[in-house]
Design a protein around this motif. Structure first.
Motif, PDB file in Angstrom:
ATOM      1  N   ALA A  28      -9.798  13.125  -5.702  1.00  0.00           N
ATOM      2  CA  ALA A  28      -8.938  14.080  -6.404  1.00  0.00           C
ATOM      3  C   ALA A  28      -7.804  14.583  -5.526  1.00  0.00           C
ATOM      4  CB  ALA A  28      -9.776  15.259  -6.909  1.00  0.00           C
ATOM      5  N   GLU A  29      -8.086  14.821  -4.231  1.00  0.00           N
ATOM      6  CA  GLU A  29      -7.092  15.495  -3.397  1.00  0.00           C
ATOM      7  C   GLU A  29      -6.626  14.711  -2.180  1.00  0.00           C
ATOM      8  OE1 GLU A  29      -7.602  19.484  -2.122  1.00  0.00           O
ATOM      9  OE2 GLU A  29      -7.877  20.270  -4.140  1.00  0.00           O
ATOM     10  N   PHE A  30      -7.511  13.999  -1.516  1.00  0.00           N
ATOM     11  CA  PHE A  30      -7.150  13.468  -0.200  1.00  0.00           C
ATOM     12  C   PHE A  30      -6.508  12.094  -0.258  1.00  0.00           C
ATOM     13  CE2 PHE A  30      -8.327  11.317   3.862  1.00  0.00           C
ATOM     14  CZ  PHE A  30      -7.576  12.120   4.715  1.00  0.00           C
ATOM     15  N   LEU A  31      -7.027  11.230  -1.063  1.00  0.00           N
ATOM     16  CA  LEU A  31      -6.584   9.837  -1.050  1.00  0.00           C
ATOM     17  C   LEU A  31      -5.417   9.579  -2.001  1.00  0.00           C
ATOM     18  CD1 LEU A  31     -10.096   8.139  -1.066  1.00  0.00           C
ATOM     19  CD2 LEU A  31      -8.511   8.264   0.873  1.00  0.00           C
ATOM     20  N   ASN A  32      -4.518   8.720  -1.559  1.00  0.00           N
ATOM     21  CA  ASN A  32      -3.457   8.229  -2.427  1.00  0.00           C
ATOM     22  C   ASN A  32      -4.006   7.029  -3.200  1.00  0.00           C
ATOM     23  OD1 ASN A  32      -1.015   7.522  -3.639  1.00  0.00           O
ATOM     24  ND2 ASN A  32      -0.304   6.388  -1.841  1.00  0.00           N
ATOM     25  N   LEU A  33      -4.810   7.361  -4.196  1.00  0.00           N
ATOM     26  CA  LEU A  33      -5.446   6.350  -5.047  1.00  0.00           C
ATOM     27  C   LEU A  33      -5.466   6.886  -6.469  1.00  0.00           C
ATOM     28  CD1 LEU A  33      -8.567   5.038  -3.073  1.00  0.00           C
ATOM     29  CD2 LEU A  33      -6.716   3.651  -4.017  1.00  0.00           C
ATOM     30  N   HIS A  34      -4.857   6.148  -7.371  1.00  0.00           N
ATOM     31  CA  HIS A  34      -4.853   6.548  -8.768  1.00  0.00           C
ATOM     32  C   HIS A  34      -4.727   5.304  -9.623  1.00  0.00           C
ATOM     33  CE1 HIS A  34      -0.483   6.049  -8.422  1.00  0.00           C
ATOM     34  NE2 HIS A  34      -0.545   6.811  -7.345  1.00  0.00           N
ATOM     35  N   ASN A  35      -4.747   5.488 -10.911  1.00  0.00           N
ATOM     36  CA  ASN A  35      -4.841   4.354 -11.829  1.00  0.00           C
ATOM     37  C   ASN A  35      -3.677   3.387 -11.720  1.00  0.00           C
ATOM     38  OD1 ASN A  35      -6.404   3.088 -13.851  1.00  0.00           O
ATOM     39  ND2 ASN A  35      -4.987   3.788 -15.419  1.00  0.00           N
ATOM     40  N   ASP A  36      -2.531   3.831 -11.210  1.00  0.00           N
ATOM     41  CA  ASP A  36      -1.337   2.987 -11.172  1.00  0.00           C
ATOM     42  C   ASP A  36      -1.112   2.283  -9.836  1.00  0.00           C
ATOM     43  OD1 ASP A  36      -0.697   3.712 -13.802  1.00  0.00           O
ATOM     44  OD2 ASP A  36       0.366   5.503 -13.118  1.00  0.00           O
ATOM     45  N   ASN A  37      -1.966   2.539  -8.831  1.00  0.00           N
ATOM     46  CA  ASN A  37      -1.679   1.919  -7.531  1.00  0.00           C
ATOM     47  C   ASN A  37      -2.895   1.237  -6.898  1.00  0.00           C
ATOM     48  OD1 ASN A  37      -3.241   4.074  -6.540  1.00  0.00           O
ATOM     49  ND2 ASN A  37      -1.826   4.514  -4.850  1.00  0.00           N
ATOM     50  N   LEU A  38      -3.858   0.823  -7.720  1.00  0.00           N
ATOM     51  CA  LEU A  38      -5.121   0.316  -7.193  1.00  0.00           C
ATOM     52  C   LEU A  38      -4.978  -0.997  -6.431  1.00  0.00           C
ATOM     53  CD1 LEU A  38      -7.558   1.173 -10.130  1.00  0.00           C
ATOM     54  CD2 LEU A  38      -7.156   2.426  -7.998  1.00  0.00           C
ATOM     55  N   ILE A  39      -3.866  -1.715  -6.622  1.00  0.00           N
ATOM     56  CA  ILE A  39      -3.630  -2.932  -5.842  1.00  0.00           C
ATOM     57  C   ILE A  39      -2.335  -2.840  -5.032  1.00  0.00           C
ATOM     58  CG2 ILE A  39      -4.969  -4.419  -7.378  1.00  0.00           C
ATOM     59  CD1 ILE A  39      -2.326  -5.384  -8.609  1.00  0.00           C
ATOM     60  N   ASP A  40      -1.778  -1.646  -4.951  1.00  0.00           N
ATOM     61  CA  ASP A  40      -0.560  -1.428  -4.171  1.00  0.00           C
ATOM     62  C   ASP A  40      -0.879  -1.527  -2.679  1.00  0.00           C
ATOM     63  OD1 ASP A  40       1.602  -0.081  -2.752  1.00  0.00           O
ATOM     64  OD2 ASP A  40       2.256   0.648  -4.713  1.00  0.00           O
ATOM     65  N   PRO A  41      -0.110  -2.278  -1.899  1.00  0.00           N
ATOM     66  CA  PRO A  41      -0.404  -2.392  -0.463  1.00  0.00           C
ATOM     67  C   PRO A  41      -0.293  -1.071   0.290  1.00  0.00           C
ATOM     68  CG  PRO A  41       1.698  -3.449  -1.002  1.00  0.00           C
ATOM     69  CD  PRO A  41       1.023  -3.149  -2.296  1.00  0.00           C
ATOM     70  N   ASN A  94     -15.251  -6.664  -9.267  1.00  0.00           N
ATOM     71  CA  ASN A  94     -14.671  -6.936 -10.583  1.00  0.00           C
ATOM     72  C   ASN A  94     -14.243  -5.656 -11.287  1.00  0.00           C
ATOM     73  OD1 ASN A  94     -14.868  -9.830 -10.797  1.00  0.00           O
ATOM     74  ND2 ASN A  94     -17.089  -9.585 -10.922  1.00  0.00           N
ATOM     75  N   ILE A  95     -14.660  -4.511 -10.764  1.00  0.00           N
ATOM     76  CA  ILE A  95     -14.257  -3.222 -11.315  1.00  0.00           C
ATOM     77  C   ILE A  95     -13.032  -2.727 -10.551  1.00  0.00           C
ATOM     78  CG2 ILE A  95     -14.953  -0.824 -11.667  1.00  0.00           C
ATOM     79  CD1 ILE A  95     -17.864  -1.878 -11.764  1.00  0.00           C
ATOM     80  N   PRO A  96     -11.884  -2.539 -11.191  1.00  0.00           N
ATOM     81  CA  PRO A  96     -10.695  -2.054 -10.493  1.00  0.00           C
ATOM     82  C   PRO A  96     -10.975  -0.759  -9.742  1.00  0.00           C
ATOM     83  CG  PRO A  96     -10.117  -2.791 -12.698  1.00  0.00           C
ATOM     84  CD  PRO A  96     -11.615  -2.805 -12.632  1.00  0.00           C
TER      85      PRO A  96
END
Length: 287
Positions: A48-61, A109-111
Motif C-alpha cells: 500500500a505505501e512502500f513499494l512502487n508496485l501497482h496494477n499498471d506497472n507489474l512488468i515495468d523494469p 502465472n499470477i501477475p
C-alpha cells in the motif's frame, strides 16, 4: 516513487479484509492459516505505501520487487492483491481449483508474483541476483524479500546475508516474519534463533526490530530505507501467529488448517468481534 499514504485506519480496514479472505481460503483443502495471518500487516503496508508496485506497472523494469520466500503465506499476498486492485476479488474463490493458479504457494502465472517459492531458503539468493542487477544498471528499484523465522534454519539464508553485505546491497531488505513458530513447534524449542538481531549485525547488516502489526512502527522503519549505506537492510518484525483470531493465536497446531464451512463462519464472526459462539480448541478441528 511511493504509493499513496494511507491512514492507519485505512490500512487496518484493508488488513481486516485480507484476514477475512484468508479465513475463507482455509476450507475446501485449507491453507497455511496461522502463518498467513501473522504476515498480513507487513504485506499490506509494503504494497500500500512502500513499494512502487501497482496494477499498471507489474512488468515495468522500474518497478519495485517483493519476493515471498515463505511462500506458504501466499493467501495473505492473494488477499492483498485483491484489496489493492492487483487481482479481481472474485478470483479468490478459485483457491485450489484446477481451473486457476491460486494454490498453496506462489505461482508466476499470477501477475504480480515474481518467483515461485515454497522450498524455504531459496528466494534470498534470487532477491540478491535482482538487487545486484539493479546496482549494475544504477537503478532505483527497491527489493524486498520476506522470510519466515523458522526459514532461517536454512544455511542458504545466512550465506545470502554474507553475500548481500559483501556486495553492499543496500537496495535490498530482508523482512523476517518473527512469529516464533516453525511449522508445528516454537522456534526456540527446536533450534533457538535468539539473539536474532545480534546475529544479523554480526553478519554485517543494518538491522531494526519492530512490532510487525503496528503501522506507525512499520512506517518509521521503512521511511529510513536504506538504513545504512552499503549494508543489507534487515527488518525483524515481531508478529503473532494467527493474528486477529484469539482462538487460534500463538498455537502450534494452527499452521495449516482446513476448516468446515460452519467453522469458517464462526471464525469470521470472531474476526469481526462477534462472540455469539464460543470458539475453543475442541470446536475447531484441524483436518
Amino acid at each position: 516513487m511511493h504509493n499513496k499514504h494511507y491512514s492507519n485506519q485505512q490500512l487496518e480496514s484493508i488488513a481486516l479484509n485480507v484476514r477475512e479472505h484468508i479465513i475463507k481460503m482455509s476450507t475446501g483443502g485449507g491453507c497455511f492459516t496461522g502463518a498467513s495471518l501473522s504476515a498480513v500487516d507487513l504485506i499490506v503496508y509494503l504494497y500500500a505505501e512502500f513499494l512502487n508496485l501497482h496494477n499498471d506497472n507489474l512488468i515495468d523494469p522500474d518497478r519495485d520487487y517483493l519476493f515471498l520466500s515463505k511462500g506458504h503465506d501466499v493467501p495473505a499476498l492473494y488477499g492483498t492483491f485483491a484489496e489493492l486492485g492487483l487481482m479481481e476479488k472474485e478470483r479468490l474463490a478459485n483457491h485450489l481449483s484446477i481451473n486457476d493458479h491460486l494454490y498453496w504457494h506462489p505461482n508466476t502465472n499470477i501477475p504480480g508474483i515474481e518467483f515461485h517459492s515454497g522450498s524455504l531458503g531459496h528466494l534470498p539468493s534470487v532477491a540478491i541476483g535482482v538487487a545486484m542487477d539493479i546496482k549494475i544498471r544504477a537503478g532505483k528499484n527497491k527489493v524486498i524479500c520476506i522470510l519466515g523465522d523458522g526459514e532461517l534454519n536454512e544455511g542458504s539464508c545466512w550465506e545470502a546475508v554474507l553475500v548481500a553485505n559483501a556486495y553492499k546491497l543496500d537496495n535490498l531488505v530482508f523482512v523476517i516474519d518473527r512469529n516464533n513458530f516453525q511449522a508445528n513447534m516454537p522456534t526456540e524449542e527446536l533450534i533457538p534463533l535468539e539473539p536474532l538481531q545480534d546475529k544479523f549485525i554480526a553478519f554485517g547488516s543494518a538491522v531494526t526490530r519492530i512490532d510487525g502489526h503496528n503501522y506507525n512502527a512499520l512506517r518509521a522503519a521503512f521511511e529510513n530505507y536504506p538504513f545504512k549505506k552499503d549494508k543489507l537492510n534487515v527488518v525483524i518484525a515481531d508478529t503473532v501467529r494467527g493474528k486477529g483470531l484469539p482462538s487460534i493465536e500463538r498455537r502450534a497446531d494452527r499452521w495449516f488448517c482446513n476448516f468446515s464451512a460452519d467453522e469458517v463462519q464462526q471464525l469470521l464472526q470472531e474476526l469481526h468481534g462477534e462472540h455469539s459462539t464460543q470458539l475453543t480448541s475442541e470446536t475447531l478441528v484441524v483436518r
